[in-house]
Design an enzyme around this catalytic site. Structure first.
Site, mmCIF file in Angstrom:
data_model
loop_
_atom_site.group_PDB
_atom_site.id
_atom_site.type_symbol
_atom_site.label_atom_id
_atom_site.label_comp_id
_atom_site.label_asym_id
_atom_site.label_seq_id
_atom_site.Cartn_x
_atom_site.Cartn_y
_atom_site.Cartn_z
ATOM 1 N N SER A 72 0.842 -1.203 0.000
ATOM 2 C CA SER A 72 0.000 0.000 0.000
ATOM 3 C C SER A 72 0.872 1.246 0.000
ATOM 4 O O SER A 72 2.099 1.182 0.084
ATOM 5 C CB SER A 72 -0.906 0.017 1.243
ATOM 6 O OG SER A 72 -0.149 0.292 2.410
ATOM 7 N N SER A 74 0.808 3.649 2.307
ATOM 8 C CA SER A 74 0.779 4.290 3.624
ATOM 9 C C SER A 74 2.137 4.789 4.096
ATOM 10 O O SER A 74 2.201 5.634 4.987
ATOM 11 C CB SER A 74 0.208 3.331 4.674
ATOM 12 O OG SER A 74 1.099 2.269 4.938
ATOM 13 N N LYS A 129 4.726 0.434 9.757
ATOM 14 C CA LYS A 129 4.534 1.844 10.108
ATOM 15 C C LYS A 129 5.809 2.344 10.786
ATOM 16 O O LYS A 129 6.770 1.606 10.983
ATOM 17 C CB LYS A 129 3.353 2.028 11.083
ATOM 18 C CG LYS A 129 2.027 1.477 10.606
ATOM 19 C CD LYS A 129 1.447 2.212 9.413
ATOM 20 C CE LYS A 129 0.126 1.585 8.972
ATOM 21 N NZ LYS A 129 -0.362 2.146 7.698
ATOM 22 N N SER A 219 -3.166 6.577 5.781
ATOM 23 C CA SER A 219 -2.570 5.546 6.616
ATOM 24 C C SER A 219 -3.531 5.162 7.738
ATOM 25 O O SER A 219 -3.969 6.019 8.513
ATOM 26 C CB SER A 219 -1.243 6.035 7.214
ATOM 27 O OG SER A 219 -0.728 5.092 8.126
#
Length: 266
Positions: A72, A74, A129, A219
């Site tokens: 993705s 994010s 993250k 995100s």
């Protein structure tokens, strides 16, 4: 990913056990009866061939480094869709495969580390993250600014982001240098957007972390988790440290960016 890991463990132990039992019992009997090595059962032959390979892969993947693919946007602009990354599996301690139980503590995440983990609300998945809040920190996000223990994080505007491929959707976003204490990295934000989501204040409990994506407006991170806003330490998988390939599609037919090979993750 969990089923692959479980399958790897089962195959490693099964082939090793078959090989060991044969060497301890049946191989001696065949030798005593004048048998030859090439007369051993097919399953033993395959186990003898595959066990060392499987064992090496299991050890490296569980305790040294594990590959992941970024699915993705994010973590843009630092990690792009199609990046294949390596995750250091011993930075935060050695963990058993499958159940992720830590049996040897070696360190803890630092603020700014990019980590792979199993989110508390989706423990069968692996997410990535950046750690912005450590145990005991008071984290705030107001407007477009991150606050740590009451102090606003400083930003430097670098210009307008221009994306390519599947990252083209973020073209026009503001490219900023976020200056976390002791660590600087780039983030993306739409600074002219009214009432951005994910506003609030959170105090990170012991044994937990507050994580955010670098693409702040795209995100699903600690700001939005409903059951708990925090990442438990036991859900950590490791620290992302290197991009070893970037491509999209089967056999990289979609796109291939050789310039990202060997890029260190900051």
């Amino acid at each position: 990913m969990k089923w692959f890991e479980l399958g790897l463990v089962v195959l490693t132990f099964a082939t090793g056990l078959i090989w060991l039992v044969d060497r301890l019992f049946f191989a001696r009997r065949r030798a005593a009866e004048g048998g030859l090595l090439d007369e051993e059962p097919v399953i033993v032959d395959y186990s003898r061939a595959f066990f060392p390979v499987l064992a090496v892969v299991l050890v490296l993947r569980s305790f040294v480094a594990e590959p992941y693919k970024i699915p993705s946007s994010s973590m843009m602009p630092n990690l792009l869709i199609g990046d294949f990354i390596l995750v250091n599996k011993f930075s935060y301690g050695l963990r058993l495969p499958v159940n992720n139980h830590k049996f040897l503590a070696l360190g803890e995440p630092d603020r700014g580390d990019v980590v792979v983990f199993k989110p508390p609300h989706a423990p069968d998945q692996n997410w990535i993250k950046r750690v912005v809040g450590l145990p005991g920190d008071r984290i705030g996000f107001h407007g477009d600014t991150l606050y740590i223990n009451g102090e606003a994080v400083q930003y430097e505007k670098l210009g307008e982001f221009v994306g390519t491929g599947r990252g083209a959707e973020m073209t026009g976003a503001s490219l900023l240098l976020e200056k976390l204490p002791g660590r600087e990295h780039q983030v993306l934000e739409w600074l002219d957007r009214a009432n951005p989501a994910g506003q609030g204040e959170w105090t990170v409990p012991a044994g937990h972390y507050f994580v955010m994506g670098d693409n702040r407006d795209n995100s699903e991170d600690s700001r939005f988790w409903t059951q708990t806003h925090f990442l438990p330490e036991e859900h950590l998988r490791g620290r992302a440290f290197l991009i070893w390939l970037n491509c999209e599609g089967w056999f990289c037919k979609g796109s291939f960016d050789p310039s990202r090979i060997g890029t260190k993750i900051k």
